[in-house]
Design a protein around this motif. Structure first.
Motif, PDB file in Angstrom:
ATOM      1  N   GLN A 147     -13.955  -9.451  52.319  1.00 21.87           N
ATOM      2  CA  GLN A 147     -15.052  -8.930  53.131  1.00 21.87           C
ATOM      3  C   GLN A 147     -16.368  -9.672  52.892  1.00 21.87           C
ATOM      4  OE1 GLN A 147     -14.192  -6.520  55.475  1.00 21.87           O
ATOM      5  NE2 GLN A 147     -12.235  -7.235  54.623  1.00 21.87           N
ATOM      6  N   ARG A 148     -16.653 -10.000  51.647  1.00 17.80           N
ATOM      7  CA  ARG A 148     -17.936 -10.641  51.346  1.00 17.80           C
ATOM      8  C   ARG A 148     -17.926 -12.142  51.623  1.00 17.80           C
ATOM      9  NH1 ARG A 148     -17.446  -6.898  46.893  1.00 17.80           N
ATOM     10  NH2 ARG A 148     -19.002  -5.221  47.137  1.00 17.80           N
ATOM     11  N   LEU A 149     -16.805 -12.803  51.329  1.00 22.48           N
ATOM     12  CA  LEU A 149     -16.770 -14.263  51.493  1.00 22.48           C
ATOM     13  C   LEU A 149     -17.039 -14.705  52.931  1.00 22.48           C
ATOM     14  CD1 LEU A 149     -16.388 -16.937  49.985  1.00 22.48           C
ATOM     15  CD2 LEU A 149     -13.949 -16.798  50.526  1.00 22.48           C
ATOM     16  N   PRO A 150     -16.414 -14.093  53.964  1.00 19.63           N
ATOM     17  CA  PRO A 150     -16.722 -14.519  55.336  1.00 19.63           C
ATOM     18  C   PRO A 150     -18.186 -14.315  55.705  1.00 19.63           C
ATOM     19  CG  PRO A 150     -14.724 -13.193  55.294  1.00 19.63           C
ATOM     20  CD  PRO A 150     -15.355 -13.071  53.940  1.00 19.63           C
ATOM     21  N   ARG A 151     -18.831 -13.310  55.142  1.00 17.34           N
ATOM     22  CA  ARG A 151     -20.238 -13.056  55.428  1.00 17.34           C
ATOM     23  C   ARG A 151     -21.140 -14.137  54.842  1.00 17.34           C
ATOM     24  NH1 ARG A 151     -17.913  -7.965  55.651  1.00 17.34           N
ATOM     25  NH2 ARG A 151     -19.034  -6.367  56.845  1.00 17.34           N
TER      26      ARG A 151
END
Length: 268
Positions: A147-151
């Motif tokens: 969830q955090r990496l693509p952001r």
């Protein structure tokens, strides 16, 4: 006798460092580490003398190698790998009102990478690597990586990292926008402290409000975000807090001006 606590908290002026202190186990995450980590964050949140937090790994080889596989079952919940049953310690990093700098002084793999993703800034040693290799073992990141990496790096790069499981070098991480800066190992802590010092000069209420607003920006509609922005900025500090910060800034400016004048006079 060696202190066996999984983390150490060190203080230097307005900056506190949370040190992952299990170098013999690649600073891997245990249930006790998550409990102690949460307690440390709570204490630093309450401490008015602390303006910025650093997170670093003990030793030279590893920042954090992820979860200690001997304890993985103890840290599993229906929500995933969260560690402390009272609170997800990685989510806690995002929720702390003070800026958090991840000092990636060695390999940051799996949960180590996920800790870094939750921080506000990431500074990396030139010889370190970072990645989410779980798919190589038939698993996936379970503490927010998907969830955090693509952001942070965009969907395409995140898929490359997670679905192939290949770690990034420091240069690749910088190019992907995953880290703020890369520096030689011997200058890493100096660079982190310099950034922390710059953050500590800013109004704490503005730092807290800005962190909150930006963390929420990608999860709410724009109109809702704009409304929240106006409300939070309006209410983020009392008149007394604003005046106190202005007075503190003026005092620092006077000190710096005095030092500059003295240095100039001496050079002449």
């Amino acid at each position: 006798m060696k202190d066996t606590k999984p983390i150490q908290v060190r203080y230097e002026g307005e900056v506190a460092t949370i040190l992952l202190d299990r170098p013999d186990r690649a600073n891997t995450i245990t249930l006790q580490l998550t409990i102690d980590f949460n307690d440390a964050l709570d204490e630093l949140e309450r401490d008015p003398n602390i303006a910025c937090i650093l997170i670093m790994g003990a030793g030279e080889k590893h920042f954090c190698g992820g979860a200690d596989l001997r304890e993985i079952e103890n840290m599993m919940t229906e929500e995933g790998v969260t560690g402390d049953p009272r609170r997800d310690f990685i989510r806690h990093i995002e929720e702390v009102s003070k800026p958090v700098i991840c000092v990636i002084n060695g390999a940051a793999m799996g949960g180590g990478c996920e800790i870094a993703l939750a921080c506000d800034f990431r500074i990396m040693s030139e010889d370190a690597k970072i990645g989410l290799p779980e798919i190589r073992f038939g698993a996936l990141p379970g503490a927010g990586g998907t969830q955090r990496l693509p952001r942070i790096v965009g969907l395409a790069k995140a898929k490359e990292m997670i679905l192939l499981g290949n770690p990034l070098s420091a240069d690749e991480a910088l190019s992907a926008g995953l880290v703020t800066a890369i520096v030689p190992r011997e200058k890493l802590l100096e660079a982190a402290r310099d950034l922390a010092s710059k953050l500590a000069d800013k109004a704490p209420f503005a730092l807290a409000a800005g962190k909150r607003l930006m963390n929420e920006a990608l999860s709410i509609p724009l109109d809702e975000g704009l409304t929240l922005e106006r409300r939070v900025i309006r209410d983020m500090a009392s008149d007394e807090e604003r005046e106190e910060f202005r007075a503190r800034s003026a005092a620092k400016s006077s000190v710096y001006a005095g030092i500059f004048s003295a240095t100039k006079a001496k050079s002449n």
